[in-house]
Scaffold this motif. Structure first.
Motif, mmCIF file in Angstrom:
data_model
loop_
_atom_site.group_PDB
_atom_site.id
_atom_site.type_symbol
_atom_site.label_atom_id
_atom_site.label_comp_id
_atom_site.label_asym_id
_atom_site.label_seq_id
_atom_site.Cartn_x
_atom_site.Cartn_y
_atom_site.Cartn_z
ATOM 1 N N GLY A 99 0.958 -1.091 -0.122
ATOM 2 C CA GLY A 99 0.006 -0.129 0.026
ATOM 3 C C GLY A 99 0.935 1.169 0.099
ATOM 4 O O GLY A 99 2.094 1.265 -0.223
ATOM 5 N N PRO A 100 0.279 2.294 0.390
ATOM 6 C CA PRO A 100 1.084 3.582 0.264
ATOM 7 C C PRO A 100 2.198 3.700 1.387
ATOM 8 O O PRO A 100 3.422 4.328 0.989
ATOM 9 N N ASP A 101 2.331 2.964 2.323
ATOM 10 C CA ASP A 101 3.437 2.774 3.271
ATOM 11 C C ASP A 101 4.242 1.372 3.176
ATOM 12 O O ASP A 101 4.841 1.294 3.940
ATOM 13 N N GLY A 102 4.113 0.900 2.054
ATOM 14 C CA GLY A 102 4.719 -0.207 2.015
ATOM 15 C C GLY A 102 3.861 -1.633 2.124
ATOM 16 O O GLY A 102 2.666 -1.743 1.781
ATOM 17 N N LEU A 103 4.588 -2.409 2.807
ATOM 18 C CA LEU A 103 3.733 -3.787 2.841
ATOM 19 C C LEU A 103 2.498 -3.441 3.875
ATOM 20 O O LEU A 103 2.528 -2.714 4.956
ATOM 21 N N ILE A 104 1.356 -3.988 3.385
ATOM 22 C CA ILE A 104 0.261 -3.758 4.237
ATOM 23 C C ILE A 104 0.231 -4.652 5.509
ATOM 24 O O ILE A 104 0.540 -5.743 5.733
ATOM 25 N N TYR A 105 -0.200 -4.033 6.628
ATOM 26 C CA TYR A 105 0.185 -4.421 7.850
ATOM 27 C C TYR A 105 -0.694 -5.483 7.931
ATOM 28 O O TYR A 105 -2.286 -5.604 7.668
ATOM 29 N N PRO A 106 -0.362 -6.951 8.422
ATOM 30 C CA PRO A 106 -1.301 -8.105 8.644
ATOM 31 C C PRO A 106 -2.376 -8.060 10.048
ATOM 32 O O PRO A 106 -2.755 -9.126 9.794
ATOM 33 N N GLY A 107 -2.133 -7.011 10.741
ATOM 34 C CA GLY A 107 -3.015 -7.089 11.766
ATOM 35 C C GLY A 107 -2.525 -7.752 13.054
ATOM 36 O O GLY A 107 -3.389 -8.052 13.828
ATOM 37 N N THR A 108 -1.355 -8.270 13.218
ATOM 38 C CA THR A 108 -0.686 -8.927 14.195
ATOM 39 C C THR A 108 -1.125 -8.522 15.582
ATOM 40 O O THR A 108 -1.587 -9.242 16.524
ATOM 41 N N CYS A 109 -1.254 -7.100 15.816
ATOM 42 C CA CYS A 109 -1.466 -6.483 17.080
ATOM 43 C C CYS A 109 -2.930 -6.050 17.326
ATOM 44 O O CYS A 109 -3.154 -5.518 18.136
ATOM 45 N N ARG A 110 -3.564 -6.298 16.350
ATOM 46 C CA ARG A 110 -4.972 -5.791 16.197
ATOM 47 C C ARG A 110 -5.693 -5.865 17.481
ATOM 48 O O ARG A 110 -6.600 -5.198 18.096
ATOM 49 N N ASN A 111 -5.873 -7.179 17.767
ATOM 50 C CA ASN A 111 -6.556 -7.932 19.030
ATOM 51 C C ASN A 111 -5.663 -8.128 20.303
ATOM 52 O O ASN A 111 -6.057 -8.931 21.119
ATOM 53 N N ALA A 112 -4.399 -7.613 20.311
ATOM 54 C CA ALA A 112 -3.530 -7.996 21.435
ATOM 55 C C ALA A 112 -3.762 -7.477 22.464
ATOM 56 O O ALA A 112 -3.202 -7.939 23.652
ATOM 57 N N GLY A 113 -4.203 -6.018 22.472
ATOM 58 C CA GLY A 113 -4.399 -5.477 23.635
ATOM 59 C C GLY A 113 -3.418 -4.914 24.519
ATOM 60 O O GLY A 113 -3.243 -4.675 25.645
ATOM 61 N N HIS A 114 -2.040 -4.599 23.860
ATOM 62 C CA HIS A 114 -0.985 -3.774 24.011
ATOM 63 C C HIS A 114 -1.161 -2.584 24.894
ATOM 64 O O HIS A 114 -2.036 -1.777 24.556
ATOM 65 N N THR A 115 -0.537 -2.496 26.050
ATOM 66 C CA THR A 115 -0.459 -1.169 26.674
ATOM 67 C C THR A 115 0.856 -0.350 26.750
ATOM 68 O O THR A 115 1.161 0.595 27.589
ATOM 69 N N ASP A 116 1.768 -0.782 25.926
ATOM 70 C CA ASP A 116 3.060 -0.249 25.910
ATOM 71 C C ASP A 116 3.148 1.081 25.558
ATOM 72 O O ASP A 116 2.626 1.563 24.557
ATOM 73 N N SER A 117 3.565 1.921 26.696
ATOM 74 C CA SER A 117 3.467 3.396 26.198
ATOM 75 C C SER A 117 4.403 3.722 25.158
ATOM 76 O O SER A 117 4.047 4.938 24.606
ATOM 77 N N ASN A 118 5.400 2.908 24.994
ATOM 78 C CA ASN A 118 6.212 3.198 23.801
ATOM 79 C C ASN A 118 5.873 2.438 22.263
ATOM 80 O O ASN A 118 6.601 2.617 21.259
ATOM 81 N N ALA A 119 4.790 1.975 22.186
ATOM 82 C CA ALA A 119 4.299 1.405 21.275
ATOM 83 C C ALA A 119 3.707 2.460 20.193
ATOM 84 O O ALA A 119 3.247 3.377 20.549
ATOM 85 N N ALA A 120 3.542 1.925 19.019
ATOM 86 C CA ALA A 120 3.141 2.717 17.865
ATOM 87 C C ALA A 120 1.353 2.756 17.968
ATOM 88 O O ALA A 120 1.091 1.754 18.518
ATOM 89 N N PHE A 121 0.731 3.737 17.686
ATOM 90 C CA PHE A 121 -0.678 3.680 17.334
ATOM 91 C C PHE A 121 -1.194 3.491 15.891
ATOM 92 O O PHE A 121 -0.595 3.892 15.068
ATOM 93 N N ARG A 122 -1.840 2.291 15.625
ATOM 94 C CA ARG A 122 -2.479 2.355 14.307
ATOM 95 C C ARG A 122 -4.132 2.475 14.253
ATOM 96 O O ARG A 122 -4.604 2.255 15.362
#
Length: 283
Positions: free
Chosen positions: A119-142
């Motif tokens: 896609g416009p940003d390269g490889l289209i993200y496969p959704g690995t973290c979509r339902n992971a519920g990460h709370t890491d404050s250093n993580a990216a926001f999608r």
């Protein structure tokens, strides 16, 4: 008409930058409008004061002027955080801890008959973290694209294009957004924002009516029109111009110092020479 030129102070401006800036300036002048400058310095690890100073110097040498003060993205982090908070409150964001290698590994896993999608940003993200519920404050926001389309009622969005390669009205469908763009990053862990989010908010803040930029960003415009709809912002007209390339047909980059405006200046070229090289009319 209000146009803008928005370089990043991470290296010298080259002929491609000169073309984009001069075209935006000329279009605004011809319409009796305004040309604005913006410094896109969200990447503080690469931005340098000397490059910013040279941007002003090179553009003035080319004959351009603009209203002061110049907008600088590093001064606008509160606006970006406010927009992220709004989208998060709408339930549209999730935290992602994947790096580029993780994404490449996930999309390259054997799947019979399935090729990795770009896609416009390269490889289209496969959704690995979509339902992971990460709370890491250093993580990216999608941005959860499927939830976004559902919230908006699976809309067909439109934008107007005046550039030569894509001139006309363009439609953006939920299928485009979900399957050809995917869950884009709206805040990178080391920046607190992203190009997509900041450019949309900045264009609205500067009341830009016509976005003039390279045709390599045409597909990214679909992301920007979506964000404008989500954040209740106006959608400007877009003009994606041709790219300036070298003799081998490769687009210019900041590391291509041989094409730097400063190098042409040092070699005795005039602003009229630059316009002639770019096939732009003299003013």
């Amino acid at each position: 008409m209000r146009t803008r030129f928005a370089p990043s102070p991470t290296g010298p401006l080259h002929l491609g930058h000169a073309y984009s800036a001069l075209l935006a300036f000329d279009m605004a002048q011809a319409a009796g409008g305004a040309f604005l400058l913006r410094i896109e310095d969200i990447d503080q690890s690469r931005a340098r004061p000397q490059w910013e100073a040279q941007i002003y110097d090179d553009l003035h040498w080319l004959g351009l002027d603009w209203p002061e003060p110049v907008m600088r993205q590093s001064d606008r982090m509160p606006s970006y955080r406010q927009a992220l908070a709004k989208l998060d409150a709408m339930g549209l964001l999730y935290r992602c801890t994947c790096n580029r290698r993780d994404i490449e590994a996930a999309v390259s896993a054997p799947q019979e008959g399935v090729e990795p999608a770009f896609g416009p940003d390269g490889l289209i993200y496969p959704g690995t973290c979509r339902n992971a519920g990460h709370t890491d404050s250093n993580a990216a926001f999608r941005l959860n694209m499927a939830k976004t389309c559902d919230l908006l009622g699976n809309p067909v969005l439109e934008f107007s294009e005046t550039g030569p390669a894509h001139k006309g009205s363009h439609r953006i469908t939920p299928d485009d957004l979900i399957n050809r763009i995917g869950d884009i990053v709206l805040a990178r862990r080391d920046m607190g924002t992203s190009y997509h989010l900041s450019v949309v908010l900045d264009d609205a803040a500067q009341e830009i009516t016509d976005v003039i930029r390279g045709e390599d960003l045409f597909e990214a415009t679909k992301i920007h029109v979506l964000l404008q709809a989500l954040l209740d912002l106006p959608t400007p007209a877009y003009h994606h111009h041709r790219l300036i390339r070298d003799e081998a047909g490769k687009r210019l980059a900041k590391r291509d110092d041989a094409r730097a405006i400063a190098k042409y200046r040092a070699d005795g070229a005039s602003p009229a020479d630059i316009r002639r090289m770019l096939a732009l009319p003299r003013t």
